[in-house]
Structure formats: structure tokens, C-alpha cells
Motif scaffolding. Structure first.
Motif, PDB file in Angstrom:
ATOM      1  N   TRP A   1      -8.711   3.592   6.874  1.00 51.70           N
ATOM      2  CA  TRP A   1      -7.797   4.693   7.119  1.00 51.70           C
ATOM      3  C   TRP A   1      -7.676   4.880   8.628  1.00 51.70           C
ATOM      4  CZ3 TRP A   1      -4.918   7.234   3.532  1.00 51.70           C
ATOM      5  CH2 TRP A   1      -5.271   7.082   2.185  1.00 51.70           C
TER       6      TRP A   1
ATOM      7  N   SER B   1      -5.491   9.295  -1.247  1.00 53.53           N
ATOM      8  CA  SER B   1      -5.622   8.076  -2.041  1.00 53.53           C
ATOM      9  C   SER B   1      -4.624   7.036  -1.571  1.00 53.53           C
ATOM     10  CB  SER B   1      -5.398   8.371  -3.525  1.00 53.53           C
ATOM     11  OG  SER B   1      -6.405   9.197  -4.043  1.00 53.53           O
ATOM     12  N   CYS B   2      -4.998   5.791  -1.752  1.00 53.36           N
ATOM     13  CA  CYS B   2      -4.121   4.681  -1.392  1.00 53.36           C
ATOM     14  C   CYS B   2      -4.127   3.702  -2.559  1.00 53.36           C
ATOM     15  CB  CYS B   2      -4.622   4.007  -0.127  1.00 53.36           C
ATOM     16  SG  CYS B   2      -3.734   2.515   0.346  1.00 53.36           S
TER      17      CYS B   2
ATOM     18  N   GLY C   1       0.390   1.112   4.766  1.00 48.06           N
ATOM     19  CA  GLY C   1       1.202   2.005   3.974  1.00 48.06           C
ATOM     20  C   GLY C   1       2.144   2.802   4.850  1.00 48.06           C
TER      21      GLY C   1
ATOM     22  N   LEU D   1       0.825  -1.201   0.000  1.00 51.02           N
ATOM     23  CA  LEU D   1       0.000   0.000   0.000  1.00 51.02           C
ATOM     24  C   LEU D   1       0.864   1.258   0.000  1.00 51.02           C
ATOM     25  CD1 LEU D   1      -2.491  -1.139   2.806  1.00 51.02           C
ATOM     26  CD2 LEU D   1      -2.801  -1.350   0.339  1.00 51.02           C
TER      27      LEU D   1
ATOM     28  N   GLU E   1       0.178   5.550   0.184  1.00 48.68           N
ATOM     29  CA  GLU E   1      -0.747   6.670   0.276  1.00 48.68           C
ATOM     30  C   GLU E   1      -0.219   7.897  -0.468  1.00 48.68           C
ATOM     31  OE1 GLU E   1      -0.592   4.590   4.384  1.00 48.68           O
ATOM     32  OE2 GLU E   1       0.810   5.322   2.877  1.00 48.68           O
TER      33      GLU E   1
ATOM     34  N   THR F   1       0.808   9.355   5.056  1.00 46.37           N
ATOM     35  CA  THR F   1       0.893  10.661   4.410  1.00 46.37           C
ATOM     36  C   THR F   1       0.488  11.719   5.426  1.00 46.37           C
ATOM     37  OG1 THR F   1       0.221  11.948   2.458  1.00 46.37           O
ATOM     38  CG2 THR F   1      -1.470  10.553   3.454  1.00 46.37           C
TER      39      THR F   1
ATOM     40  N   TYR G   1      -2.772   6.783   7.594  1.00 49.43           N
ATOM     41  CA  TYR G   1      -2.308   5.496   7.095  1.00 49.43           C
ATOM     42  C   TYR G   1      -3.462   4.723   6.463  1.00 49.43           C
ATOM     43  CZ  TYR G   1       1.683   6.311  10.196  1.00 49.43           C
ATOM     44  OH  TYR G   1       2.788   6.835  10.824  1.00 49.43           O
ATOM     45  N   CYS G   2      -3.154   4.082   5.373  1.00 44.18           N
ATOM     46  CA  CYS G   2      -4.056   3.143   4.724  1.00 44.18           C
ATOM     47  C   CYS G   2      -3.697   1.738   5.207  1.00 44.18           C
ATOM     48  CB  CYS G   2      -3.856   3.271   3.213  1.00 44.18           C
ATOM     49  SG  CYS G   2      -4.724   2.081   2.207  1.00 44.18           S
TER      50      CYS G   2
ATOM     51  N   THR H   1      -7.698   0.921  -5.661  1.00 41.39           N
ATOM     52  CA  THR H   1      -7.496   2.119  -4.869  1.00 41.39           C
ATOM     53  C   THR H   1      -8.589   2.284  -3.815  1.00 41.39           C
ATOM     54  OG1 THR H   1      -8.723   3.484  -6.439  1.00 41.39           O
ATOM     55  CG2 THR H   1      -6.333   3.368  -6.729  1.00 41.39           C
TER      56      THR H   1
END
Length: 122
Positions: free
Chosen positions: A36, A21-22, A113, A4, A6, A116, A95-96, A78
């Protein structure tokens, strides 16, 4: 497992919007529930929203209901998080994460992920 990544974080003023977005790698993305999470400095990583494999079921924590929307596109691998009416307290690393079950518990998520950063200025 899925990998993953982000994107979409940044610095915005209070009241503004962002779309996170991930992107997921792997052919099994559609079999995972996605979520998320966010982590503010000095605080634990907390769930923000989650979505089941089909996108038909979602869950939000109370503090983001009506402002955040989670969605997924299984054809594009996604998952997204639309964030509106941003508040300074939304500042965190987002975080995803992917889980084989529809869960709100961090320990159920097997892939994460790198995160971000979202910063909201007042």
C-alpha cells in the motif's frame, strides 16, 4: 500482470478506523508481493506497508507502525490494510500495488490500482 481495485476509503474523524481492501484479478496473485502506498495533495507517492507473497514478511514505515496492519488472503486474491487511530496527516489517496519482488521502491511495482480516498477530519 494483475489488475487491482481498491475499496474501503472514506471520511472519518481523527482516532477512528478504516479497513482498506484491494481485490486482484488473475491466477498469479499469490506470486506477487503487495504493498500500500499513499499520496497526499502536492506530495510524492510514498510507501505505507508491504507484504511478501506468503504473508510471512511485512514492512511498515515508521509513521504508521502500531497503527496500520497489512494482510493478505491468497485464496481470495485480496490484500487489506487495517488503519487504526487515524490522524489528519493520514489523509491521502491510498493505492494498492503488486511487485514480483519484495520491495519498498515504487519503481519495482508493475501493477497499480486506481486508488481510494481517505480523509481524516480533526
Amino acid at each position: 500482470q494483475v489488475q487491482l481495485v481498491e475499496s474501503g476509503g472514506g471520511t472519518v474523524q481523527a482516532g477512528g478506523s478504516l479497513r482498506l481492501s484491494c481485490a486482484a484479478s488473475g491466477r498469479t496473485f499469490r506470486s506477487y508481493a503487495m504493498a500500500w502506498f499513499r499520496q497526499a495533495p502536492g506530495k510524492e507517492r510514498d510507501l505505507v506497508a508491504c507484504i511478501d507473497w506468503s504473508g510471512s514478511s511485512t514492512h511498515y514505515v515508521n509513521s504508521v507502525k502500531g497503527r496500520f496492519t497489512i494482510s493478505r488472503d491468497n485464496a481470495k486474491n485480496t490484500v487489506s490494510l487495517q488503519i487504526n487511530s487515524l490522524k489528519p496527516e493520514d489523509t491521502a489517496v491510498y493505492y494498492c500495488a503488486a511487485s514480483r519482488v519484495f520491495s519498498t521502491t515504487p519503481r519495482d511495482f508493475e501493477s497499480w490500482g486506481p486508488g481510494t480516498q481517505v480523509t481524516v477530519s480533526s
